[in-house]
Enzyme design. Structure first.
Site, short mmCIF file in Angstrom:
data_model
loop_
_atom_site.label_atom_id
_atom_site.label_comp_id
_atom_site.label_asym_id
_atom_site.label_seq_id
_atom_site.Cartn_x
_atom_site.Cartn_y
_atom_site.Cartn_z
N GLU A 120 0.83 -1.21 0.00
CA GLU A 120 0.00 0.00 0.00
C GLU A 120 0.87 1.26 0.00
OE1 GLU A 120 -3.38 2.01 2.96
OE2 GLU A 120 -1.98 0.49 3.70
N LYS A 135 -9.38 1.86 -2.89
CA LYS A 135 -9.83 1.38 -1.59
C LYS A 135 -11.23 1.92 -1.29
CE LYS A 135 -8.42 1.20 3.28
NZ LYS A 135 -7.41 1.64 4.27
N CYS A 165 -5.19 -2.66 2.81
CA CYS A 165 -5.08 -2.45 4.26
C CYS A 165 -6.22 -3.14 5.00
CB CYS A 165 -5.00 -0.96 4.56
SG CYS A 165 -4.53 -0.60 6.27
#
Length: 509
Positions: A267, A326, A372
């Site tokens: 990430e 995301k 994440c």
């Protein structure tokens, strides 16, 4: 204070400690203290308070590592150091306090045990959605031990998910409070649990073609350096060197097995805007000749000029093959919740993507990306109706140091592999990078605080699991069945004096 300590002690069951057996002490003590007072009238507040204090202790001890993120910018947010973990624990403790009190409405005995387990599980399911969602550290995760024993005990998650494991854990820990029969019931439940896990490991077979050889690149860049623009070039060069160093071996492994090879950076690993830097994209792909794709974590800006936390999939020529943004953002970290009278996140933070997607790139098995903490949500990691062949999780846990946080995050990823029956590859900036098969068995790992690369050949996926088909409906139904104990009639004893003998007592049940 005692309930607070009970909750904190219960956190020892969580990864990385894994002292699951302590729940057989702390949970019965909690239930006994809750049952020591009635719940009607003013005394109901006492049961709520007991449950709240237990939950507050549990979540403060289990989430202590959140403070580490504040320490990376302590010059700006020094005032939040003593507040971060307690403020996170308060709403979670409130969610737990309600089932602790409501369970006392059930008659004592097995009905109360069942209702307590069901209501607790409902509160865990609610945490998937309340306060933007934060289902971290469910009791079901306490079985995520390393090695064969852990592999066996987490297999039922394929049927009931981690929320279902939480319910089974509560039942197993509380049944001994019912006496000898309860102890026997707890032992039988654990034996069936282990037997089902062993049977699944021995009988379920993979389906379809094997996955690619995935090269996981772990730069081990401290968060202080990631925040420093002067070190951007050094960071980029380090990731290039690690990619080049691992690509030769990964490529040879892929060729020998007739598989595709892909490499991935964690990430936000690219220190810039990769979608706008064609030269950087070409340089990245040049480090891994023969790779089908490069999957790179990077920030990008959308048409609305708001940033996205993204994964940029690169073709061999450096062109962009696909993008994933995301979708589940971290409140106060990546976006500012509406309605706050003060500004915490500069500019309002990131924009969210549309949700789980299955990406299809030439020469590569379809895969789903989780950035994440998107990986912590059971039942919400795969695009509905479009099952991928494997999952990719990219993350940056450098914020939290070598604490329990990265270990708990890793085990969440492992559990998603079991629930979905899909291999999962995980690239983390400072660790822990790892890969798991569809049973949650570890295929390889790069430990915390190491720089390096790891190539892993992903096996084929397993058949779709019961949980993959029906998701959270399975543990929800289990919880509702347990809560029926609140409504079922209990055994009542009526004692009357005999007409012939005023001292004699007769009882009717």
């Amino acid at each position: 204070m005692f309930n607070l300590l009970l909750g904190a002690a219960s956190a020892l069951a969580l990864p990385p400690v894994g002292l699951t057996g302590i729940l057989w002490l702390t949970l019965p003590l909690l239930l006994a203290r809750l049952g020591a007072r009635p719940v009607r009238g003013r005394a109901a507040y006492g049961a709520l308070l007991d449950g709240f204090l237990f939950g507050f202790g549990y979540y403060c001890a289990g989430l202590y590592w959140i403070t580490n993120a504040i320490l990376t910018r302590v010059d700006q947010f020094w005032w939040a150091v003593p507040l971060a973990t307690p403020l996170c624990a308060v709403p979670l403790a409130v969610v737990l306090a309600l089932p602790c009190a409501l369970a006392m409405l059930a008659p004592s005995g097995w009905r109360r045990v069942a209702a307590f387990a069901g209501l607790w599980t409902l509160s865990d399911l609610a945490r998937e959605f309340l306060f933007t969602g934060f289902p971290w550290n469910p009791l079901g995760s306490s079985w995520e031990w390393p090695g064969r024993a852990g592999d066996i005990m987490i297999q039922p998650a394929a049927w009931v998910g981690v929320p279902g494991l939480t319910l089974l854990t509560l039942l197993a820990a509380l049944l001994p409070t019912l006496g000898r029969r309860g102890i026997a019931g707890s032992l039988v439940l654990l034996a069936l649990w282990a037997g089902a896990g062993t049977l699944r490991l021995g009988t379920i077979r993979p389906v379809g073609a094997p996955g690619p050889v995935v090269l996981l690149v772990q730069g081990n860049i401290p968060e202080s350096e990631k925040l420093d623009h002067d070190t951007a070039v050094q960071t980029f060069r380090k990731y290039l060197a690690l990619t080049a160093g691992g690509a030769a071996q990964a490529g040879a492994r892929a060729r020998s097995s007739g598989r595709a090879m892909v490499f991935t950076w964690p990430e936000s690993a690219f220190p810039g805007l990769l979608d706008e830097d064609a030269q950087a994209r070409a340089v990245i792909m040049a480090q891994a000749p023969g790779a089908s794709a490069g999957l790179i974590g990077s920030v990008r800006f959308g048409a609305d000029e708001r940033p996205r936390n993204s994964m940029v999939a690169l073709r061999p020529d450096g062109g962009i093959a696909a993008l994933y943004d995301k979708a589940h953002l971290v409140p106060f970290g990546e976006y500012q919740p509406a309605g706050l009278p003060f500004q915490v996140v500069p500019g309002g933070g990131f924009a969210a993507g549309p949700g789980p997607r299955t990406l299809r790139l030439p020469g590569l098995a379809p895969f789903g990306t989780l950035i994440c903490y998107e990986v912590i949500f059971p039942g919400r990691v795969v695009q509905p109706g479009d099952r991928p062949g494997w999952l990719l999780n990219i993350t940056n846990d450098a914020w939290y140091g070598d604490s329990a946080g990265p270990h708990q995050h890793l085990q969440s990823a492992r559990m998603r592999a079991v629930e979905e029956g899909l291999p999962l590859a995980r690239a983390a900036n400072t660790g822990i990078s790892a890969a798991f098969d569809g049973f949650g068995r570890r295929l390889g790992e790069l430990g915390w605080g190491r720089s390096g690369s790891l190539d892993v050949a992903l096996p084929p996926p397993l058949p779709p699991t019961l949980f993959a088909r029906h998701g959270l409906w399975v543990p929800l139904l289990m919880a509702l069945l347990c809560i029926l104990g609140l409504k079922l009639p209990g055994r009542t004893r009526r004692i009357t004096r005999s007409a012939g003998d005023p001292t004699a007592l007769s009882s009717q049940v």
